[in-house]
Design a protein around this motif. Sequence first.
Motif, short mmCIF file in Angstrom:
data_model
loop_
_atom_site.label_atom_id
_atom_site.label_comp_id
_atom_site.label_asym_id
_atom_site.label_seq_id
_atom_site.Cartn_x
_atom_site.Cartn_y
_atom_site.Cartn_z
N ALA A 1 0.83 -1.20 0.00
CA ALA A 1 0.00 0.00 0.00
C ALA A 1 0.87 1.25 0.00
O ALA A 1 0.62 2.19 -0.75
CB ALA A 1 -0.92 0.00 1.22
N VAL A 2 1.90 1.24 0.84
CA VAL A 2 2.76 2.42 0.91
C VAL A 2 3.50 2.63 -0.41
O VAL A 2 3.66 3.73 -0.90
CB VAL A 2 3.76 2.30 2.08
CG1 VAL A 2 4.77 3.41 2.04
CG2 VAL A 2 3.01 2.31 3.39
N GLN A 3 3.91 1.52 -1.00
CA GLN A 3 4.60 1.63 -2.28
C GLN A 3 3.68 2.23 -3.34
O GLN A 3 4.06 3.11 -4.11
CB GLN A 3 5.04 0.24 -2.73
CG GLN A 3 6.50 0.11 -2.88
CD GLN A 3 6.89 -1.13 -3.62
OE1 GLN A 3 6.08 -2.03 -3.78
NE2 GLN A 3 8.10 -1.16 -4.07
N ARG A 4 2.46 1.72 -3.35
CA ARG A 4 1.50 2.19 -4.34
C ARG A 4 1.22 3.69 -4.12
O ARG A 4 1.14 4.46 -5.07
CB ARG A 4 0.22 1.39 -4.21
CG ARG A 4 -0.78 1.71 -5.28
CD ARG A 4 -1.90 0.74 -5.26
NE ARG A 4 -1.68 -0.32 -6.21
CZ ARG A 4 -2.67 -1.03 -6.75
NH1 ARG A 4 -3.90 -0.80 -6.37
NH2 ARG A 4 -2.41 -1.97 -7.60
N LEU A 5 1.10 4.05 -2.87
CA LEU A 5 0.89 5.46 -2.56
C LEU A 5 2.04 6.29 -3.09
O LEU A 5 1.85 7.35 -3.69
CB LEU A 5 0.74 5.65 -1.05
CG LEU A 5 0.58 7.10 -0.58
CD1 LEU A 5 -0.67 7.72 -1.16
CD2 LEU A 5 0.53 7.15 0.94
N GLY A 6 3.25 5.80 -2.89
CA GLY A 6 4.42 6.55 -3.32
C GLY A 6 4.46 6.79 -4.82
O GLY A 6 4.95 7.82 -5.28
N ARG A 7 3.93 5.82 -5.57
CA ARG A 7 3.98 5.95 -7.02
C ARG A 7 2.78 6.68 -7.59
O ARG A 7 2.79 7.06 -8.74
CB ARG A 7 4.05 4.56 -7.66
CG ARG A 7 5.28 3.84 -7.28
CD ARG A 7 5.63 2.80 -8.31
NE ARG A 7 6.76 2.02 -7.83
CZ ARG A 7 6.77 0.70 -7.74
NH1 ARG A 7 5.69 0.03 -8.12
NH2 ARG A 7 7.81 0.07 -7.29
N SER A 8 1.75 6.85 -6.79
CA SER A 8 0.53 7.46 -7.31
C SER A 8 0.71 8.97 -7.47
O SER A 8 1.70 9.54 -7.03
CB SER A 8 -0.61 7.21 -6.33
OG SER A 8 -0.37 7.96 -5.15
N ARG A 9 -0.28 9.60 -8.10
CA ARG A 9 -0.22 11.05 -8.27
C ARG A 9 -0.19 11.74 -6.91
O ARG A 9 0.51 12.74 -6.72
CB ARG A 9 -1.42 11.54 -9.07
CG ARG A 9 -1.44 11.00 -10.49
CD ARG A 9 -2.49 11.71 -11.33
NE ARG A 9 -3.83 11.56 -10.79
CZ ARG A 9 -4.77 12.50 -10.86
NH1 ARG A 9 -4.51 13.63 -11.46
NH2 ARG A 9 -5.95 12.28 -10.36
N LEU A 10 -0.93 11.18 -5.98
CA LEU A 10 -0.93 11.73 -4.63
C LEU A 10 0.45 11.63 -4.01
O LEU A 10 0.96 12.58 -3.41
CB LEU A 10 -1.96 10.97 -3.78
CG LEU A 10 -2.03 11.30 -2.29
CD1 LEU A 10 -2.23 12.78 -2.09
CD2 LEU A 10 -3.16 10.55 -1.63
N GLY A 11 1.06 10.49 -4.16
CA GLY A 11 2.39 10.29 -3.59
C GLY A 11 3.41 11.26 -4.19
O GLY A 11 4.27 11.78 -3.50
N ILE A 12 3.30 11.47 -5.49
CA ILE A 12 4.21 12.39 -6.14
C ILE A 12 4.00 13.80 -5.61
O ILE A 12 4.96 14.55 -5.38
CB ILE A 12 4.02 12.33 -7.67
CG1 ILE A 12 4.49 10.98 -8.18
CG2 ILE A 12 4.79 13.45 -8.37
CD1 ILE A 12 4.20 10.74 -9.64
N ALA A 13 2.74 14.15 -5.40
CA ALA A 13 2.46 15.48 -4.84
C ALA A 13 3.05 15.61 -3.44
O ALA A 13 3.62 16.63 -3.08
CB ALA A 13 0.95 15.71 -4.81
#
Lengths: 332, 311, 269
Positions: free
Chosen positions: B162-174
């Motif tokens: 989940a954390v990895q996916r968050l990191g790669r998502s648009r949200l994570g990039i923001a």
Amino acid sequence: MSYLLTQLGNGLMLGCMYGLIAVGFSLVYGVARLMNFAHGEFFMVGAYGALFSAELPLWRWGNGAGATMFWTLVISVLVSAASGALVSVLVERLAYRRIRRVSRTATFLVAVGASILLQQIGFKVFSASPRGFPDVCTPVVVAAPTLSGWLQPSAGLPCEVAVTSQLQAVALSPSGTSAVTFVVLAFAVWGALFFVLRTDTGLAIRAVSIDEKSARSVGIRPQPAIVITFAVGGALAGIAGFLWSLRYGGVQPLMGFIPGVKAFVAAVIGGVGSVTGALVGGLLLGLLETLSFAYLPGEVSGYRDAVTLLLLLVFLLIRPLGLLGRQFGEAA
Amino acid sequence: MALLADYILTHLVYLSILVIFAAGVVVLYGLAGVFTLGHQGFMAIGAYFAAGIACLMPAGGSPILAAALLVASVIAGVGGAVAGGLLLTGPSVRLRGDYMALATLAFAEILVALIRNTEALGGMRGLDVASLLPRASGSARLPILGTYALASVAMAAGAVLAVQRLGRSRLGIALRALRDDELAARSMGLENRRARLISFTMGAGLCGLAGCLYAHFSGHVSPRDFGFVQGAMVLLYVVLGGSTAVGTVCAVAVVYFLDEGLKLRCFGLLTGGLGDALVNWKDAILAGLLIALLAWRPYGLLTANRLRSEP
Amino acid sequence: MSGALEPERPHTELSHEPPVLAGSRLTKFYGGVAALERVSLEIPPGEVIGVVGANGAGKSTLLNLLTGAIRPDDGEVYVGGRPMNGQSPAAFAHAGVARTFQKLRLFPSLTILENVCVAMPSTERWSLRSALLRGRSEVGREEDERARGLALLRLVGLEDRAKHLIGNLTYGQRRLVELARALAREASVVLLDEPAAGMNANEERQLCDVLIRINQARHLALLIVEHRWALLRRMAHRALWLSDGRVVQEGAPESVFAAILDSAGVITR
């Protein structure tokens, strides 16, 4: 009324000790932008340093006269300052120097690691049980010195120090200890302020604190200033350690943690980076703690530490610069 | 052999809990750039809430009740931790790095001090957590332990993914943009407050989940489990792991392994005086080693040079 | 980039819309020194205005005030006619103001494509559920963003470096990335703080072409703080000369430049 006065006196004394530690912490933060988490450990090292210097059977000469006691105290103060300064400079050289420029968080973690390391070394070398200062020694009439006794003070051999029994006598009387503590504190505080505000080195240190680049451009080299600051900070913390153990008894490896945290709080309240602020913060904290302990009902006093930290939080939220602090940091 | 399996499975459970805790810190520090020293407070909230709900279990209650209470305890624990996190959101936006660290530290220490002084919460001794899970004992020990290990590893893997996916998502990039350069990010329309809200929700939530699991699996919670040093160690793992989810897991595993290894005298390889010295000086050795590692590679063991900027 | 573009400054019709960005009697003190004193300006839609002046004249302060990075001690900033005082940089961005920085401020842990895409206006960005679940609509949004980001990078000629980190780029290329990022905002006005600094002649020409192109195509207003007059000569409709925090002269670029040279004692005839 006299109770209040006594408590005020106690509070001031405690506050001065917190202030001494906080000054060192503030100085280092100002000059190196570094929250020296291991600062409490310099406090601990100073206490142990003074402990051993008092245990050394060098004071066989003299029969416990006042002059010898005076000199013992002086030596203890000097040794505690020196050991605190030495460890402080070592930590700066070995742990902080390179990483400071690289990463804030990593520097902090290194500081935490250094703190833990020092505590652990303290545990192993000194053993975890608290040692009284200076009643680690049973009052023994002067006996023949033995070399082994000198090399293994931690073995708890009875020390052939008649002087120590003198110190013990002094320590046991509250007014005696208080007097000593007060005098040393006054000297240390005055010395610190004088150094920072009136000497050229202190000026250089303050210049580097305000703006390292500008200081460099007028020829001040930051690195020596930083080393000196660490030494001074460590010395002050060491002296505070000696005084603490003299007044409150008990020297053990973890003794630096809580006072260290309280010194942080004092430094923040007073304004991190400001020497007078650190002293003011320390005094305030000491008074608050002593008075609340004296006047609040028993069940509540257990929350003392929590109250201190709450105070910290409040200050951080409302006035992070503290009472006297300046803003460090880049503009937008 | 059964002893070895027992040992491995038990440690797998605790390792997984540690990983989940660390994943929460990856969100807080790695993604959002919050210099946190108080995340152990979120774990404590999770643990104590879970313990509290578990204590509602009457003796000899039905398994269904146990299961329901289990779920309720997790919800309460995670929810409580998230609430604690939301409390810190406001200050986090206003405070600069070092001050934020102090504020989070104060938060956690206040919590611990409150717990220590409250008899109802067990004070210094701590609370025994009523067991809602079947006890792993007797002949059924290994299979049950195995199930727990499997479940916790699965949850840890889920947290990491989940954390990895968050990191790669648009949200994570923001989030990472705000972390890299706050002014530039805000000038591009990214709002700090929203970012912090989300980061604290997920980060504190994961820490709280770790706390719940810890309470249930270890059967006992006390303030000593949530000390500053434990929290700082996890931050250390995240930094060593390069602030990424996977790197952190590696760091956690390696240090855990080292710690256990030193404790067991290099797994029985070193005996006698050297072995004794190793055990005695374990903490000092580890602390020294970790300091050296940090000094050598402050951005993580696998990132040689400055790829990321500092929060 | 070919030279097929008209190098001369484009002509825009007078419009009766409110200025996209305006500052009224903006004043800012640092300590006791006035960095800016009662400076007013208006940028109509589609206009390119250059701001010139010596170092320390207040150009960057003006730019910071107009983008919300700092607050004026006196005076008011209007975006599209709306007063904006006290608002955050993010609010300015949402109102349609984009900018670049004097000291390059990119996101070093992001690829240049990510740098550009993160600036795009998008409401669904802040949904934790979308981020974690990553359903089909979210994937669609990501791809859409990526495509638009690549188009912007193509505009500045860096499309093939999309997956690189900024560490691999030259200084001039990084400035172009910052420009692309600002353009990603789809703003109504972009403020550029010395966009050509550190660029060689080639890169500067490239930059100029890009700016002229988007100014024409999107009717995008530009405020350019620059020391290099060649750039402003090519594209500015108006110039503003700041000195010691005040507006000394405002008008057609050539006349402003002549005035500057005149005051420096340079004979221009």
